[in-house]
Design an enzyme around this catalytic site. Structure first.
Site, PDB file in Angstrom:
ATOM      1  N   TYR A 142      32.272  48.216  -0.852  1.00 52.89           N
ATOM      2  CA  TYR A 142      31.015  48.113  -1.596  1.00 52.89           C
ATOM      3  C   TYR A 142      29.931  47.392  -0.793  1.00 52.89           C
ATOM      4  O   TYR A 142      28.755  47.455  -1.133  1.00 52.89           O
ATOM      5  CB  TYR A 142      31.225  47.383  -2.930  1.00 52.89           C
ATOM      6  CG  TYR A 142      32.065  48.153  -3.937  1.00 52.89           C
ATOM      7  CD1 TYR A 142      32.342  49.499  -3.760  1.00 52.89           C
ATOM      8  CD2 TYR A 142      32.576  47.525  -5.060  1.00 52.89           C
ATOM      9  CE1 TYR A 142      33.126  50.194  -4.664  1.00 52.89           C
ATOM     10  CE2 TYR A 142      33.353  48.215  -5.977  1.00 52.89           C
ATOM     11  CZ  TYR A 142      33.627  49.553  -5.766  1.00 52.89           C
ATOM     12  OH  TYR A 142      34.395  50.248  -6.669  1.00 52.89           O
ATOM     13  N   LYS A 193      46.446  50.355   0.853  1.00 51.44           N
ATOM     14  CA  LYS A 193      46.711  51.747   1.221  1.00 51.44           C
ATOM     15  C   LYS A 193      47.002  51.745   2.722  1.00 51.44           C
ATOM     16  O   LYS A 193      46.347  52.447   3.510  1.00 51.44           O
ATOM     17  CB  LYS A 193      45.477  52.585   0.827  1.00 51.44           C
ATOM     18  CG  LYS A 193      45.692  54.067   0.813  1.00 51.44           C
ATOM     19  CD  LYS A 193      46.566  54.581  -0.311  1.00 51.44           C
ATOM     20  CE  LYS A 193      46.728  56.088  -0.170  1.00 51.44           C
ATOM     21  NZ  LYS A 193      47.895  56.643  -0.824  1.00 51.44           N
ATOM     22  N   ASP A 226      48.193  54.031  -5.072  1.00 49.13           N
ATOM     23  CA  ASP A 226      48.472  55.194  -5.926  1.00 49.13           C
ATOM     24  C   ASP A 226      49.749  54.945  -6.742  1.00 49.13           C
ATOM     25  O   ASP A 226      49.803  55.220  -7.943  1.00 49.13           O
ATOM     26  CB  ASP A 226      48.573  56.501  -5.107  1.00 49.13           C
ATOM     27  CG  ASP A 226      49.294  56.323  -3.784  1.00 49.13           C
ATOM     28  OD1 ASP A 226      49.580  55.168  -3.397  1.00 49.13           O
ATOM     29  OD2 ASP A 226      49.576  57.333  -3.123  1.00 49.13           O
ATOM     30  N   ASP A 250      38.683  47.158  -8.631  1.00 56.21           N
ATOM     31  CA  ASP A 250      37.724  47.662  -9.613  1.00 56.21           C
ATOM     32  C   ASP A 250      38.424  48.665 -10.535  1.00 56.21           C
ATOM     33  O   ASP A 250      38.322  48.610 -11.763  1.00 56.21           O
ATOM     34  CB  ASP A 250      36.575  48.347  -8.837  1.00 56.21           C
ATOM     35  CG  ASP A 250      35.381  48.630  -9.707  1.00 56.21           C
ATOM     36  OD1 ASP A 250      35.413  48.286 -10.900  1.00 56.21           O
ATOM     37  OD2 ASP A 250      34.396  49.217  -9.207  1.00 56.21           O
ATOM     38  N   ASP A 254      40.346  47.907 -14.560  1.00 56.60           N
ATOM     39  CA  ASP A 254      39.933  48.639 -15.762  1.00 56.60           C
ATOM     40  C   ASP A 254      41.128  49.351 -16.391  1.00 56.60           C
ATOM     41  O   ASP A 254      41.257  49.412 -17.615  1.00 56.60           O
ATOM     42  CB  ASP A 254      38.837  49.659 -15.435  1.00 56.60           C
ATOM     43  CG  ASP A 254      37.451  49.053 -15.600  1.00 56.60           C
ATOM     44  OD1 ASP A 254      37.346  47.809 -15.605  1.00 56.60           O
ATOM     45  OD2 ASP A 254      36.474  49.815 -15.727  1.00 56.60           O
TER      46      ASP A 254
END
Ligand code: NAD
Length: 369
Positions: A142, A193, A226, A250, A254
């Site tokens: 970001y 990852k 994942d 992020d 959620d």
């Protein structure tokens, strides 16, 4: 007892409504001598834009840095839709996080027993769930450079961002996760990852090194993001602390939040580095937004705000007993089927924001004896 300084930034729409109930809890703690807080108020978001033409003034950032903790409500609303992008209420919060150097975002996903039926998952999968997601907040994709949108002429355009993490950024968030785990079940699952991203390789190496040098009392595991998203839905109770970067955090936070089934119940904390004055910048806020659709109607659930306050008691002031008192009061209220509309479910007449505040205070009285 020395006074602890809190800056309250209630914000917009339902922000001041839910903050009013948190203020009542703070007053109760002050009045009973359970704590000693000095409270200052400031404007942020649309309220600050209306007063000063800016969603966050330098003066407010200064107040935030001088306070021991910031208790934040929520910002935004359709009345500011037409405002310049850089002056939108939401920019006020982003700039405040940057100004305070809040690099660690703590998002608990806790399912109160009385609400375990509210989750989209089967009750047995989420009953008594208590996980903490620690997300790096001011690095990664970001913020990474280079970034931009390139004009490719008659071939269209190309948007690009950079995911990068350096040792220092990884180590400081790693410390936060390990220290938290020490106060919990002593397990950290670091999520990356690393199978396809170099930033993930570095992340995994640094988190492992930090573990081996400072935190061998903590059980460390690694998981690809994942798989983690799958595991959070398949068997969420396997996790204690999940540590991850900005982008993955992020999304996963959620996802984890929704395991609890109720946006109006979710608190969060954002922490910075301990400064030379020994103070750690900290901001506590509900996960939900300013809910303009129900603002001013005494309908909003104030529990996320009240639970953000209890996180503040625990993490900024080490007031474990007082934090337990607030959380136990919330649990007791829910156990009596006292619910606002968002968590009422079938067959329960919802109460209003103020009545929910009344009920929490009443239970605090009872529990405090
Ligand atoms: P929202 O979280 O405000 O609301 C989503 C839905 O959930 C709405 O129907 C709302 O009524 C309901 N809801 C939210 N909190 C609730 C509560 N405590 N009790 C009962 N119901 C609740 O998200 P949104 O509608 O996407 O955004 C509204 C505004 O909030 C926008 O301006 C957005 O930018 C802003 N926002 C601010 C923050 C923040 O201050 N940190 C976070 C997210 C969104």
């Amino acid at each position: 007892m020395a006074n602890n300084k809190i800056l309250i930034l209630a914000g917009d729409c339902v922000g001041p409504e839910v903050m009013m109930q948190a203020r009542r809890v703070l007053s109760w703690l002050n009045d009973t001598g359970a704590a000693s807080f000095e409270i200052e108020d400031g404007l942020v978001g649309g309220a600050s834009y209306d007063a000063y033409g800016n969603p966050l003034t330098d003066e407010t950032v200064k107040l935030a840095l001088e306070a021991d903790a910031v208790l934040f409500g929520s910002i935004g609303g359709p009345q500011w839709d037409g405002v310049d992008y850089d002056l939108r209420p939401e920019k006020g919060l982003l700039r405040l996080r940057q100004g305070m150097g809040l690099f660690a975002n703590l998002r608990p996903a806790i399912v109160f027993d009385a609400l375990s039926g509210a989750s989209a998952l089967k009750t047995e999968l989420v009953k008594s769930l208590n996980i903490m997601i620690v997300r790096e907040l001011i690095g990664g994709i970001y913020f990474g450079e280079p970034r931009g949108i390139e004009d490719l002429g008659n071939r269209g355009q190309r948007g690009y961002n950079t995911q990068a993490y350096a040792t220092e950024e990884i180590v400081r968030i790693g410390h936060v996760a390990y220290e938290l785990a020490r106060k919990r079940d002593k397990r950290v699952c670091s999520v990356d990852k690393a199978n396809v991203m170099e930033s993930g390789v570095v992340w995994r190496e640094e988190i492992t090194k930090l573990h081996d040098t400072n935190y061998t009392d903590i059980e460390l595991s690694h998981m690809f993001v994942d798989n983690c998203s799958m595991q959070l839905v398949r068997a969420p109770k396997q996790f204690d602390v999940i540590l991850t970067d900005n982008l993955f955090g992020d999304i996963l936070s959620d996802l984890a939040a929704m395991l609890t089934g109720s946006l109006g119940m979710l608190p969060s904390a954002s922490l910075g580095a301990v400064g030379d004055n020994g103070r750690q910048p900290a901001l506590y806020e509900p996960v939900h937004g300013s809910a303009p659709d129900i603002a001013g109607q005494n309908k909003c659930n104030p529990l996320a705000q009240i639970l953000s306050l209890s996180m503040m008691l625990r993490y900024s002031f080490e007031m474990e007993d007082q934090a337990d008192l607030v959380e136990n009061a919330v649990e007791a209220v829910l156990g009596k089927n006292i619910r606002t509309g968002d968590i009422a479910g079938e067959g329960i007449n919802p109460v209003g924001t103020v009545e929910m505040g009344d009920a929490v205070l009443k239970e605090m009285e009872v529990l405090a004896g």
